[in-house]
Design a protein around this motif. Structure first.
Motif, PDB file in Angstrom:
ATOM      1  N   CYS A   1       0.717  -1.181  -0.010  1.00 56.32           N
ATOM      2  CA  CYS A   1      -0.111   0.005  -0.067  1.00 56.32           C
ATOM      3  C   CYS A   1       0.888   1.257   0.042  1.00 56.32           C
ATOM      4  N   THR A   2       2.183   1.130  -0.215  1.00 56.63           N
ATOM      5  CA  THR A   2       3.139   2.438  -0.309  1.00 56.63           C
ATOM      6  C   THR A   2       2.655   3.392  -1.288  1.00 56.63           C
ATOM      7  N   VAL A   3       2.405   4.513  -0.687  1.00 56.12           N
ATOM      8  CA  VAL A   3       2.322   5.755  -1.620  1.00 56.12           C
ATOM      9  C   VAL A   3       3.305   7.062  -1.214  1.00 56.12           C
ATOM     10  N   LEU A   4       3.364   7.990  -1.782  1.00 52.16           N
ATOM     11  CA  LEU A   4       4.338   9.106  -1.490  1.00 52.16           C
ATOM     12  C   LEU A   4       3.414  10.257  -0.979  1.00 52.16           C
ATOM     13  N   VAL A   5       3.702  10.497   0.293  1.00 53.35           N
ATOM     14  CA  VAL A   5       3.058  12.030   0.779  1.00 53.35           C
ATOM     15  C   VAL A   5       4.070  13.016   0.757  1.00 53.35           C
ATOM     16  N   ASP A   6       4.172  13.987   0.179  1.00 54.26           N
ATOM     17  CA  ASP A   6       4.999  15.003   0.080  1.00 54.26           C
ATOM     18  C   ASP A   6       6.499  14.611  -0.197  1.00 54.26           C
ATOM     19  N   GLY A   7       6.391  13.491  -1.136  1.00 54.91           N
ATOM     20  CA  GLY A   7       7.530  12.966  -1.543  1.00 54.91           C
ATOM     21  C   GLY A   7       8.316  12.006  -0.922  1.00 54.91           C
ATOM     22  N   ARG A   8       7.679  11.644   0.586  1.00 52.84           N
ATOM     23  CA  ARG A   8       8.234  10.714   1.363  1.00 52.84           C
ATOM     24  C   ARG A   8       7.138   9.480   1.491  1.00 52.84           C
ATOM     25  N   ARG A   9       7.658   8.186   1.467  1.00 54.43           N
ATOM     26  CA  ARG A   9       7.052   7.024   1.055  1.00 54.43           C
ATOM     27  C   ARG A   9       6.475   6.628   2.652  1.00 54.43           C
ATOM     28  N   ILE A  10       5.152   6.157   2.357  1.00 52.58           N
ATOM     29  CA  ILE A  10       4.400   5.903   3.666  1.00 52.58           C
ATOM     30  C   ILE A  10       3.532   4.682   3.387  1.00 52.58           C
ATOM     31  N   ASN A  11       3.290   3.934   4.470  1.00 51.97           N
ATOM     32  CA  ASN A  11       2.297   2.793   4.465  1.00 51.97           C
ATOM     33  C   ASN A  11       0.894   3.205   4.508  1.00 51.97           C
ATOM     34  N   SER A  12       0.134   3.590   3.510  1.00 50.97           N
ATOM     35  CA  SER A  12      -1.226   4.138   3.743  1.00 50.97           C
ATOM     36  C   SER A  12      -2.103   3.469   4.442  1.00 50.97           C
ATOM     37  N   CYS A  13      -1.847   2.157   4.922  1.00 52.29           N
ATOM     38  CA  CYS A  13      -2.918   1.307   5.544  1.00 52.29           C
ATOM     39  C   CYS A  13      -2.865   1.657   7.006  1.00 52.29           C
ATOM     40  N   LEU A  14      -1.513   2.601   7.580  1.00 51.30           N
ATOM     41  CA  LEU A  14      -1.156   2.848   8.798  1.00 51.30           C
ATOM     42  C   LEU A  14      -1.495   4.194   9.131  1.00 51.30           C
ATOM     43  N   THR A  15      -2.168   5.065   8.257  1.00 53.42           N
ATOM     44  CA  THR A  15      -2.221   6.254   8.539  1.00 53.42           C
ATOM     45  C   THR A  15      -3.953   6.870   8.220  1.00 53.42           C
ATOM     46  N   LEU A  16      -4.564   7.787   9.004  1.00 53.28           N
ATOM     47  CA  LEU A  16      -5.609   8.204   8.471  1.00 53.28           C
ATOM     48  C   LEU A  16      -5.964   9.257   7.470  1.00 53.28           C
ATOM     49  N   ALA A  17      -6.966   9.096   6.565  1.00 49.79           N
ATOM     50  CA  ALA A  17      -6.959  10.367   5.403  1.00 49.79           C
ATOM     51  C   ALA A  17      -7.171  11.670   6.104  1.00 49.79           C
ATOM     52  N   ALA A  18      -7.870  11.704   7.123  1.00 45.09           N
ATOM     53  CA  ALA A  18      -7.851  13.121   7.899  1.00 45.09           C
ATOM     54  C   ALA A  18      -6.527  13.823   8.143  1.00 45.09           C
TER      55      ALA A  18
END
Length: 221
Positions: free
Chosen positions: A100-117
């Protein structure tokens, strides 16, 4: 002590006597939770709390989305179920596989471990945002060239993670195997394997994945 041939007390069955003796031996807590017939009662399950809706503006692949959803909605579920961006995969849903890795402000994160809000207004890049209308991203081209995928399920997360990893190395961030912390990391095969270790490929295409990333990195930082 009650033996098999004993006569139960008047008005009580042997089963009722045994249940009462068990409750007494267990203490007051067991008696408090006992039902009318002397058998333990099961507490009612707590109801799920009512959803608390939040409105969040997600900037995904350069496009703005106004999302109103339960405050507990993960970024992964928001991308897949609310925005229709199914390229980001749900694998373990526990942050252990990297699919589920995506980039947030250029940094890679696991999107299953963070909230959309938590990502209101931040720039989110999913695999759908890598290619232009007519041109694949260099990482996508390299994965095709080196056969860096088989079933393809982990590939979006692998490519997003690789892009984030290349940016980290360019910024001079060392890994656990970096020999000299004073110099720019050299992206050898060993460095790439270490930096990509959070992304699991169940088909075991690791040598091809490393070769694809190594080509894009050019053997340099």
């Amino acid at each position: 002590m009650i033996f098999p041939n004993d006569t139960p007390a008047a008005g009580l069955t042997r089963r009722e006597v045994l249940c009462a003796a068990t409750a007494v031996a267990a203490g007051p807590a067991a008696l408090k939770g006992a039902g009318a017939q002397g058998t333990p009662s099961t507490p009612a399950a707590a109801a799920d709390p009512a959803p608390q809706l939040l409105t969040t503006q997600l900037n995904v692949n350069g496009r703005l989305y106004d999302l109103t959803a339960d405050a507990r909605t993960t970024l992964l579920d928001a991308l897949r179920e609310r925005l229709g961006l199914g390229g980001t995969k749900k694998g373990c849903d526990h942050g252990q596989c990297g699919a589920c890795t995506v980039l947030v402000d250029g940094r890679r994160i696991n999107s299953c471990l963070t909230l959309a809000a938590m990502h209101d207004g931040q720039a989110i890049t999913t695999i759908e945002g890598f290619a232009s209308a007519e041109q694949l991203h260099p990482l996508q081209q390299a994965f095709l060239k080196h056969d860096g995928f088989q079933c393809g399920y982990c590939t979006p997360g692998q490519i997003c993670s690789a892009a984030g990893m290349l940016a980290e190395a360019k910024a001079g961030m060392p890994s656990n195997v970096t020999a000299d912390l004073r110099q720019q990391p050299l992206l050898s095969a060993e460095e790439i394997r270490e930096r990509m270790s959070g992304n699991i490929c169940r088909c075991s295409a690791y040598p091809n994945i490393v070769a694809a990333i190594e080509e894009v990195a050019g053997g340099r930082s």
